[in-house]
Design an enzyme around this catalytic site. Structure first.
Site, mmCIF file in Angstrom:
data_model
loop_
_atom_site.group_PDB
_atom_site.id
_atom_site.type_symbol
_atom_site.label_atom_id
_atom_site.label_comp_id
_atom_site.label_asym_id
_atom_site.label_seq_id
_atom_site.Cartn_x
_atom_site.Cartn_y
_atom_site.Cartn_z
ATOM 1 N N ASP A 1 -10.639 -3.637 -17.865
ATOM 2 C CA ASP A 1 -10.970 -4.579 -18.941
ATOM 3 C C ASP A 1 -9.682 -5.133 -19.548
ATOM 4 O O ASP A 1 -8.861 -4.392 -20.087
ATOM 5 C CB ASP A 1 -11.790 -3.835 -20.001
ATOM 6 C CG ASP A 1 -12.234 -4.722 -21.151
ATOM 7 O OD1 ASP A 1 -11.911 -5.930 -21.153
ATOM 8 O OD2 ASP A 1 -12.918 -4.196 -22.059
ATOM 9 N N HIS B 1 0.811 -1.224 0.000
ATOM 10 C CA HIS B 1 0.000 0.000 0.000
ATOM 11 C C HIS B 1 0.844 1.275 0.000
ATOM 12 O O HIS B 1 0.363 2.342 -0.379
ATOM 13 C CB HIS B 1 -0.943 -0.012 1.207
ATOM 14 C CG HIS B 1 -2.158 0.851 1.056
ATOM 15 N ND1 HIS B 1 -2.215 1.944 0.213
ATOM 16 C CD2 HIS B 1 -3.380 0.782 1.652
ATOM 17 C CE1 HIS B 1 -3.411 2.501 0.300
ATOM 18 N NE2 HIS B 1 -4.134 1.812 1.156
#
Length: 461
Positions: free
Chosen positions: A381, A166
């Site tokens: 995608d 992170h």
């Protein structure tokens, strides 16, 4: 109630993990993280998961191979991800851009996407199999900064799971990287948004000085043992669609009508959770709201910046006031905390990190919420269309279970779009939480829909 897919079991067969290096030589350099990136509260690995349906036009394509090839190409642009973190003086983190690569696992599972049920949301069954923790890979320093597993399903769909250090990126930064990976998987020669490092934009000032109040980093002692025990915990997810949100908004006073849905839900969660935990009325309760500060800077952070660009502002109230006063009390405090974040607040925050040694935000009597409804995970995608589910792999934020939740976009079986809020509480407290929440919805909305469902938001998933 959400379908209990946690009972689903299946077998995952994995290839040996491999390191994927950039496809071309990249600069060998030492790149410091920002003073927002390397704070203690971000030094952990965060998991994300994406579910993709079968696409007939891609039936001859192996998604693992497509993504693996694209990964090597995208790392030419995002080459710091292929390096390793080092720690310098005063706990300063920096990336050694060594080009060692990110971990990649190709796998297949004897399960179909439909078997996960219509309500795709955390917690997911067999997550540890879908995102395998390669031994020795989970550290902050000298470990891979990304781990990716692509698991093919019997139906022709697949699961893309990722684990990120992170300190390198927040949700917008990670989505930017994943979008670039998807573009290159579909044949693009370069990302449509080129990555911007420029972590020096969030370095502390030459003469650091704290100019704002940052209660989120207060040193709070747990004098009454109020840190929640992690045994005997109940996990439930709550759906808030238009009906539920409208019901809660009826508690909003006229002076606060400009509040966002996130602020209303956060105030409701804070109040109901406090009532459920039954703390001493004089105890100080906190709720931390993650605020994306990219546009708060003057000038705003540049397009393409993929470091952490958010703050942890906190609202504070006596437990007795939260439990007995109208919702407007909690709502006003939440709105004030969020509105405090501006350019000077962020400059002051970077300075505080340097002055106080990069502290962790306080978790004592705190609850943290993060809204990822507009992060764009579901729009990533790889050539198989948008994700059937995209976002957090677990319901909670950070490395401390039971003290945080994500707000996740969701469409239920009726086609209603809304927000799913996963909650983790001790079993007895969860019963009280559900009762209190149902009572608020019942009072706020006399709609027949709620009556038919016994005012139970769980049944609306």
């Amino acid at each position: 109630m959400a379908q209990n897919n946690t009972l689903l079991t299946f077998t995952v067969r994995r290839n040996e993990p491999e390191l994927i290096a950039p496809a071309k030589p990249t600069p060998r350099e030492l790149k410091p993280l920002s003073d927002i990136d390397d704070q203690e509260g971000l030094r952990f690995q965060i998991p994300v998961i994406q579910f993709y349906r079968h696409d007939p036009k891609m039936r001859n394509k192996n998604p693992a191979r497509v993504i693996r090839e694209a990964l090597a190409k995208v790392l030419v642009f995002y080459y710091p991800f292929a390096g390793r973190l080092k720690e310098g003086p005063a706990k300063k983190l920096m990336v050694d851009c060594s080009g060692e690569g990110v971990l990649f696992i190709e796998a297949e599972a004897d399960v179909t996407l439909n078997q996960f049920g219509d309500a795709l949301q955390p917690p997911f069954p067999c997550l540890e199999e879908l995102l395998y923790d390669v031994p020795g890979s989970g550290g902050v320093l000298d470990s891979p900064l990304l781990l990716i597993q692509v698991t093919r399903l019997l139906c022709g769909g697949f699961i893309f799971a990722l684990r990120l250090n992170h300190t390198m990126s927040d949700a917008p930064g990670l989505v930017q990287f994943m979008t670039a990976l998807g573009e290159m998987a579909q044949g693009a020669p370069r990302p449509s948004i080129l990555p911007v490092w420029q972590r020096e934009l969030l370095f502390a000032r030459v003469q650091p000085h704290v100019t704002c109040t940052h209660h989120e980093y207060d040193e709070v002692k747990d004098t009454k043992g109020t840190i929640i025990p992690l045994d005997d915990m109940a996990h439930r997810s709550f759906f808030f669609g238009p009906t539920e949100v409208a019901a809660l908004r009826r508690f909003v006073p006229s002076s606060l009508q400009k509040c966002s849905t996130f602020e209303v839900l956060t105030a409701c969660l804070w109040r109901c959770r406090t009532i459920a935990l039954k703390p001493d009325p004089e105890e100080e309760m906190r709720i931390i709201c993650i605020v994306n500060a990219r546009a708060k800077f003057n000038p705003p952070l540049p397009k393409g910046y993929y470091g952490n660009g958010f703050a942890f502002p906190v609202a504070i109230s006596r437990a007795g006031d939260l439990s007995t006063k109208p919702l407007g009390h909690a709502l006003k405090l939440v709105m004030q905390a969020k509105n405090a974040v501006n350019d000077e607040y962020m400059r002051s925050l970077t300075d505080l990190m340097v002055i106080k040694g990069r502290p962790h935000f306080t978790v004592v009597r705190s609850y943290l919420v993060s809204d990822v409804t507009r992060a764009g995970f579901d729009a990533v995608d790889f050539g198989w269309g948008n994700a059937a589910y995209g976002g957090p792999a677990k319901g909670g934020v950070g490395a401390i279970p039971g003290v945080a939740s994500f707000y996740i976009p969701f469409t239920n079986h009726k086609g209603e779009t809304g927000i799913v809020l996963p909650i983790c509480l001790p079993n007895a407290a969860m019963e009280t939480f559900v009762k209190e929440l149902n009572n608020m919805l019942a009072k706020g909305n006399n709609d027949q829909v709620l009556k038919e469902h016994n005012y139970n938001v769980l049944s609306r998933l």
